[in-house]
Design a protein around this motif. Sequence first.
Motif, PDB file in Angstrom:
ATOM      1  N   SER A  33       0.856  -1.126  -0.185  1.00 41.76           N
ATOM      2  CA  SER A  33      -0.086  -0.029  -0.103  1.00 41.76           C
ATOM      3  C   SER A  33       0.772   1.228   0.131  1.00 41.76           C
ATOM      4  O   SER A  33       0.577   2.270  -0.658  1.00 41.76           O
ATOM      5  N   SER A  35       3.876   1.729  -1.436  1.00 43.88           N
ATOM      6  CA  SER A  35       4.418   2.058  -2.683  1.00 43.88           C
ATOM      7  C   SER A  35       3.320   2.410  -3.842  1.00 43.88           C
ATOM      8  O   SER A  35       3.587   3.568  -4.292  1.00 43.88           O
ATOM      9  N   TYR A  36       2.215   1.757  -3.511  1.00 39.60           N
ATOM     10  CA  TYR A  36       0.818   2.287  -4.251  1.00 39.60           C
ATOM     11  C   TYR A  36       0.488   3.775  -4.045  1.00 39.60           C
ATOM     12  O   TYR A  36       0.421   4.868  -5.056  1.00 39.60           O
ATOM     13  N   CYS A  39       3.203   6.497  -4.569  1.00 44.07           N
ATOM     14  CA  CYS A  39       3.322   6.605  -5.988  1.00 44.07           C
ATOM     15  C   CYS A  39       2.259   7.649  -6.502  1.00 44.07           C
ATOM     16  O   CYS A  39       2.219   8.560  -7.265  1.00 44.07           O
ATOM     17  N   ARG A  40       0.835   7.405  -6.310  1.00 40.95           N
ATOM     18  CA  ARG A  40      -0.108   8.169  -6.389  1.00 40.95           C
ATOM     19  C   ARG A  40      -0.166   9.662  -5.850  1.00 40.95           C
ATOM     20  O   ARG A  40      -0.535  10.594  -6.582  1.00 40.95           O
ATOM     21  N   LEU A  94       7.265   3.768 -10.630  1.00 38.74           N
ATOM     22  CA  LEU A  94       5.833   3.026 -10.711  1.00 38.74           C
ATOM     23  C   LEU A  94       4.756   4.063 -11.138  1.00 38.74           C
ATOM     24  O   LEU A  94       3.845   3.450 -11.517  1.00 38.74           O
ATOM     25  N   CYS A  98       0.844   3.002 -11.406  1.00 36.88           N
ATOM     26  CA  CYS A  98      -0.060   3.360 -10.501  1.00 36.88           C
ATOM     27  C   CYS A  98      -1.012   4.312 -10.563  1.00 36.88           C
ATOM     28  O   CYS A  98      -2.270   4.319 -10.269  1.00 36.88           O
ATOM     29  N   THR A 101      -4.121   2.443 -12.752  1.00 33.71           N
ATOM     30  CA  THR A 101      -4.662   1.216 -12.098  1.00 33.71           C
ATOM     31  C   THR A 101      -5.284   1.479 -10.828  1.00 33.71           C
ATOM     32  O   THR A 101      -4.722   2.311 -10.211  1.00 33.71           O
ATOM     33  N   PHE A 103      -5.935  -0.102  -7.016  1.00 32.10           N
ATOM     34  CA  PHE A 103      -5.132  -0.854  -5.772  1.00 32.10           C
ATOM     35  C   PHE A 103      -5.110  -2.324  -6.169  1.00 32.10           C
ATOM     36  O   PHE A 103      -4.063  -3.046  -6.173  1.00 32.10           O
ATOM     37  N   PHE A 106      -2.955  -3.268  -9.274  1.00 31.80           N
ATOM     38  CA  PHE A 106      -1.525  -3.039  -8.672  1.00 31.80           C
ATOM     39  C   PHE A 106      -1.319  -4.404  -8.145  1.00 31.80           C
ATOM     40  O   PHE A 106       0.035  -4.766  -8.155  1.00 31.80           O
ATOM     41  N   CYS A 107      -1.895  -4.467  -6.981  1.00 29.96           N
ATOM     42  CA  CYS A 107      -1.684  -5.644  -6.155  1.00 29.96           C
ATOM     43  C   CYS A 107      -1.514  -6.898  -6.880  1.00 29.96           C
ATOM     44  O   CYS A 107      -0.538  -7.708  -6.835  1.00 29.96           O
TER      45      CYS A 107
END
Length: 202
Positions: A33, A35-36, A39-40, A94, A98, A101, A103, A106-107
């Motif tokens: 989470s 990283s995602y 990134c966002r 990323l 990210c 997409t 989460f 992405f996962c």
Amino acid sequence: MIRNRELQIALVLMLFTCIGVFRGRHVVGEDLSSSYVGCRVLAAGGGAHLYSHDPEIFRTVEDPVWTSIARQAGFSPLGLLHPYVQTPLWAYVLRPVCAHTNFRRFCQLFLVLIMLATSGVIWLVSRYWTPSLFHPAWTALIYAALMLSEPFKYAVFLTQTHILFVFLTVLALVLAERDREMPAGICLALAARPLKSRPASS
């Protein structure tokens, strides 16, 4: 004979990769989470919020920017958000993924990468360092035992990315042994991406 065996082992690894992806299709992805969402946050121009964290409980994030982005991306429960600790470069790399997409997808993408990296490590180690185990039966037994182990199941459940960097490190060592200095150095540099230390509290 060797090529036949390599093909059989590749098929075994592909089968277990598919099984792992199927079994892990409902993973929480808690460790992914940061990283995602990080990134966002960076993609939305919120670089000042990239390293947001609770000043007392460092492992949590209490930032409305993070919460809003996580909710929009479909990450829940929000209480599992962890602070971003990697270098900004990781979040920047990323961004193409990210930003397009949610989460869940992405996962799922990282779940596939994790299972492929696991297969890659098993292949490299058995092929180059323990050739006596480079056999379809041994490969299946090793992978089955790994998938039944609690540490591996827990790592997949959280979608931990450590195995990606283990794979790059092992690949770097194999390449270095074969005097492939440049690709070995690139793999090692990617694997050794430094972590940012805890930001100082203001």
